[in-house]
Write a protein that holds these residues in place. Structure first.
Motif, PDB file in Angstrom:
ATOM      1  N   ARG A 138     -32.645  75.864 114.674  1.00 44.92           N
ATOM      2  CA  ARG A 138     -31.510  75.100 114.134  1.00 44.92           C
ATOM      3  C   ARG A 138     -30.498  76.019 113.478  1.00 44.92           C
ATOM      4  NH1 ARG A 138     -33.523  70.986 109.919  1.00 44.92           N
ATOM      5  NH2 ARG A 138     -31.250  70.706 109.750  1.00 44.92           N
ATOM      6  N   PHE A 139     -30.940  77.211 113.064  1.00 43.70           N
ATOM      7  CA  PHE A 139     -30.096  78.073 112.247  1.00 43.70           C
ATOM      8  C   PHE A 139     -29.654  79.354 112.938  1.00 43.70           C
ATOM      9  CE2 PHE A 139     -33.297  75.868 109.661  1.00 43.70           C
ATOM     10  CZ  PHE A 139     -32.460  74.999 108.964  1.00 43.70           C
ATOM     11  N   SER A 140     -30.201  79.645 114.105  1.00 39.00           N
ATOM     12  CA  SER A 140     -29.873  80.924 114.735  1.00 39.00           C
ATOM     13  C   SER A 140     -30.027  80.836 116.249  1.00 39.00           C
ATOM     14  CB  SER A 140     -30.795  82.028 114.202  1.00 39.00           C
ATOM     15  OG  SER A 140     -32.146  81.756 114.557  1.00 39.00           O
ATOM     16  N   GLY A 141     -29.510  81.886 116.906  1.00 44.80           N
ATOM     17  CA  GLY A 141     -29.677  82.000 118.349  1.00 44.80           C
ATOM     18  C   GLY A 141     -28.523  81.367 119.112  1.00 44.80           C
ATOM     19  N   PRO A 142     -28.617  81.417 120.442  1.00 44.42           N
ATOM     20  CA  PRO A 142     -29.741  81.963 121.216  1.00 44.42           C
ATOM     21  C   PRO A 142     -29.785  83.499 121.176  1.00 44.42           C
ATOM     22  CG  PRO A 142     -28.001  81.277 122.700  1.00 44.42           C
ATOM     23  CD  PRO A 142     -27.563  80.870 121.323  1.00 44.42           C
ATOM     24  N   ASP A 143     -30.992  84.027 121.081  1.00 43.98           N
ATOM     25  CA  ASP A 143     -31.206  85.467 121.014  1.00 43.98           C
ATOM     26  C   ASP A 143     -32.146  85.899 122.126  1.00 43.98           C
ATOM     27  OD1 ASP A 143     -29.747  86.097 118.527  1.00 43.98           O
ATOM     28  OD2 ASP A 143     -31.260  84.821 117.591  1.00 43.98           O
ATOM     29  N   LEU A 144     -31.783  86.968 122.820  1.00 39.07           N
ATOM     30  CA  LEU A 144     -32.621  87.514 123.882  1.00 39.07           C
ATOM     31  C   LEU A 144     -33.925  88.027 123.280  1.00 39.07           C
ATOM     32  CD1 LEU A 144     -32.904  88.407 126.880  1.00 39.07           C
ATOM     33  CD2 LEU A 144     -31.782  90.552 126.217  1.00 39.07           C
ATOM     34  N   SER A 145     -35.068  87.588 123.832  1.00 42.19           N
ATOM     35  CA  SER A 145     -36.350  87.980 123.254  1.00 42.19           C
ATOM     36  C   SER A 145     -37.264  88.704 124.225  1.00 42.19           C
ATOM     37  CB  SER A 145     -37.084  86.753 122.703  1.00 42.19           C
ATOM     38  OG  SER A 145     -37.396  85.840 123.753  1.00 42.19           O
ATOM     39  N   HIS A 146     -37.148  88.436 125.521  1.00 39.41           N
ATOM     40  CA  HIS A 146     -38.051  89.060 126.480  1.00 39.41           C
ATOM     41  C   HIS A 146     -37.376  89.045 127.849  1.00 39.41           C
ATOM     42  CE1 HIS A 146     -41.771  90.660 127.971  1.00 39.41           C
ATOM     43  NE2 HIS A 146     -41.992  89.643 128.771  1.00 39.41           N
ATOM     44  N   ILE A 147     -37.895  89.866 128.758  1.00 34.22           N
ATOM     45  CA  ILE A 147     -37.385  89.908 130.130  1.00 34.22           C
ATOM     46  C   ILE A 147     -38.555  89.705 131.082  1.00 34.22           C
ATOM     47  CG2 ILE A 147     -36.243  91.295 131.891  1.00 34.22           C
ATOM     48  CD1 ILE A 147     -34.674  92.656 129.678  1.00 34.22           C
ATOM     49  N   LEU A 148     -38.423  88.722 131.956  1.00 37.40           N
ATOM     50  CA  LEU A 148     -39.455  88.372 132.933  1.00 37.40           C
ATOM     51  C   LEU A 148     -39.152  89.058 134.252  1.00 37.40           C
ATOM     52  CD1 LEU A 148     -39.568  84.552 132.159  1.00 37.40           C
ATOM     53  CD2 LEU A 148     -41.054  86.336 131.230  1.00 37.40           C
ATOM     54  N   ARG A 149     -40.150  89.716 134.801  1.00 33.83           N
ATOM     55  CA  ARG A 149     -39.987  90.492 136.024  1.00 33.83           C
ATOM     56  C   ARG A 149     -40.892  89.921 137.117  1.00 33.83           C
ATOM     57  NH1 ARG A 149     -36.584  94.375 134.512  1.00 33.83           N
ATOM     58  NH2 ARG A 149     -36.538  94.926 132.305  1.00 33.83           N
ATOM     59  N   PRO A 150     -40.803  90.419 138.352  1.00 35.21           N
ATOM     60  CA  PRO A 150     -41.564  89.811 139.453  1.00 35.21           C
ATOM     61  C   PRO A 150     -43.040  89.612 139.122  1.00 35.21           C
ATOM     62  CG  PRO A 150     -39.972  91.330 140.349  1.00 35.21           C
ATOM     63  CD  PRO A 150     -39.891  91.482 138.851  1.00 35.21           C
ATOM     64  N   GLY A 151     -43.511  88.412 139.481  1.00 37.62           N
ATOM     65  CA  GLY A 151     -44.880  88.012 139.192  1.00 37.62           C
ATOM     66  C   GLY A 151     -44.994  87.048 138.024  1.00 37.62           C
ATOM     67  N   TRP A 152     -43.948  86.989 137.178  1.00 36.53           N
ATOM     68  CA  TRP A 152     -43.962  86.072 136.035  1.00 36.53           C
ATOM     69  C   TRP A 152     -43.494  84.684 136.455  1.00 36.53           C
ATOM     70  CZ3 TRP A 152     -45.716  86.023 131.150  1.00 36.53           C
ATOM     71  CH2 TRP A 152     -46.162  87.239 130.626  1.00 36.53           C
ATOM     72  N   TRP A 153     -44.097  83.651 135.868  1.00 37.19           N
ATOM     73  CA  TRP A 153     -43.701  82.262 136.065  1.00 37.19           C
ATOM     74  C   TRP A 153     -43.264  81.692 134.731  1.00 37.19           C
ATOM     75  CZ3 TRP A 153     -43.966  79.443 140.759  1.00 37.19           C
ATOM     76  CH2 TRP A 153     -44.408  80.202 141.849  1.00 37.19           C
ATOM     77  N   PHE A 154     -42.315  80.752 134.781  1.00 43.21           N
ATOM     78  CA  PHE A 154     -41.795  80.187 133.537  1.00 43.21           C
ATOM     79  C   PHE A 154     -41.320  78.755 133.784  1.00 43.21           C
ATOM     80  CE2 PHE A 154     -38.269  82.302 135.695  1.00 43.21           C
ATOM     81  CZ  PHE A 154     -37.211  81.417 135.576  1.00 43.21           C
TER      82      PHE A 154
END
Length: 256
Positions: free
Chosen positions: A68-84
């Protein structure tokens, strides 16, 4: 253009789907399509409505956290093989994080209706819920890294995670991966100028190779020893590789 057969081969070679039963893999592939994303294209936003499940085939996708107070902030990078994006498949009605393509990328996409039909089978539901467990592991690593007080060590830890050099708890060198120094600075909570200087020193030590918006991890073991500074991680680090004025780097000795 990415070939569908090649896309399936990639996601079966690493990551979550590779560890699932063949029957589940086949069922997911039957209902999924291959999508292309432009650099900077939003997949979905935090707080948006339900949608499908995605698997990274080529390129990379950034995850963005908001409160509610911040962001959006980049936190991680998903590379081939990752599902989300598994939350709505398992019943959630809103997205908890946002995702966008960091470069031109391809992903497999399982639509929401097909995913919810798939997880009516309890075994399939358990398989999909495993994605959430993997995501929680990354979140815990993220918090732990940001608690590292020394910025050069914090940078090393974040670099290992977001480059894919420390996936599944195993340290591996990487090829060139897309990672800008600005993005790395944001994820490590450090100034870009400081990140630029530290990366140059990591490169001089032989730990990384830098390119235009690219980086390769050449020596993840040395990077990890420096970043985490556990007793069994101690490593002799030339003070030319880091800031000699930093605590723990006397003129002739070890970092840490």
């Amino acid at each position: 253009m990415m070939d569908r057969a090649e896309a399936e081969r990639i996601v079966l070679s690493k990551g979550w789907l590779a560890a699932q039963p063949p029957a589940f893999q086949a069922a997911l592939f039957r209902e999924s399509g291959l999508l292309r994303f432009r650099k900077g294209e939003t997949v979905y936003l935090s707080g948006s409505g339900p949608g499908g499940l995605y698997g990274v085939v080529q390129g990379s996708f950034g995850t963005y956290v908001s409160t509610r107070f911040s962001g959006p902030d980049l936190s991680h990078i998903l590379r081939p093989g990752w599902w989300f994006g598994e939350g709505p498949t398992l019943g959630s009605e809103t997205r908890l994080i946002g995702v966008r393509a960091m470069e031109a990328s391809f992903a497999l996409h399982l639509p929401l209706a097909a995913g919810r039909a798939l997880v009516r089978d309890p075994d399939a539901a358990r398989s999909v819920s495993e994605i959430s467990r993997l995501g929680m592991q990354v979140a815990v690593m993220n918090v732990s890294e940001l608690l590292i007080r020394r910025v050069d060590r914090r940078l090393g830890a974040v670099l290992l995670r977001v480059s894919g050099a420390a996936e599944n708890g195993v340290l591996r060198p990487t090829g060139d991966v897309r990672l800008t120094q600005g993005d790395l600075a944001r994820m490590a909570n450090a100034s870009r100028d400081l990140v630029n200087r530290m990366l140059a020193r990591f490169e001089a030590a032989g730990w990384v190779r830098l390119g235009y918006n690219r980086i390769a991890i050449l020596d993840p073991e040395a990077t990890a020893r420096f970043a985490y500074q556990r007793e069994w991680h101690r490593v002799a680090v030339p003070c030319a590789a880091i800031d000699a004025a930093e605590p723990g780097c006397p003129a002739a000795a070890m970092a840490g």
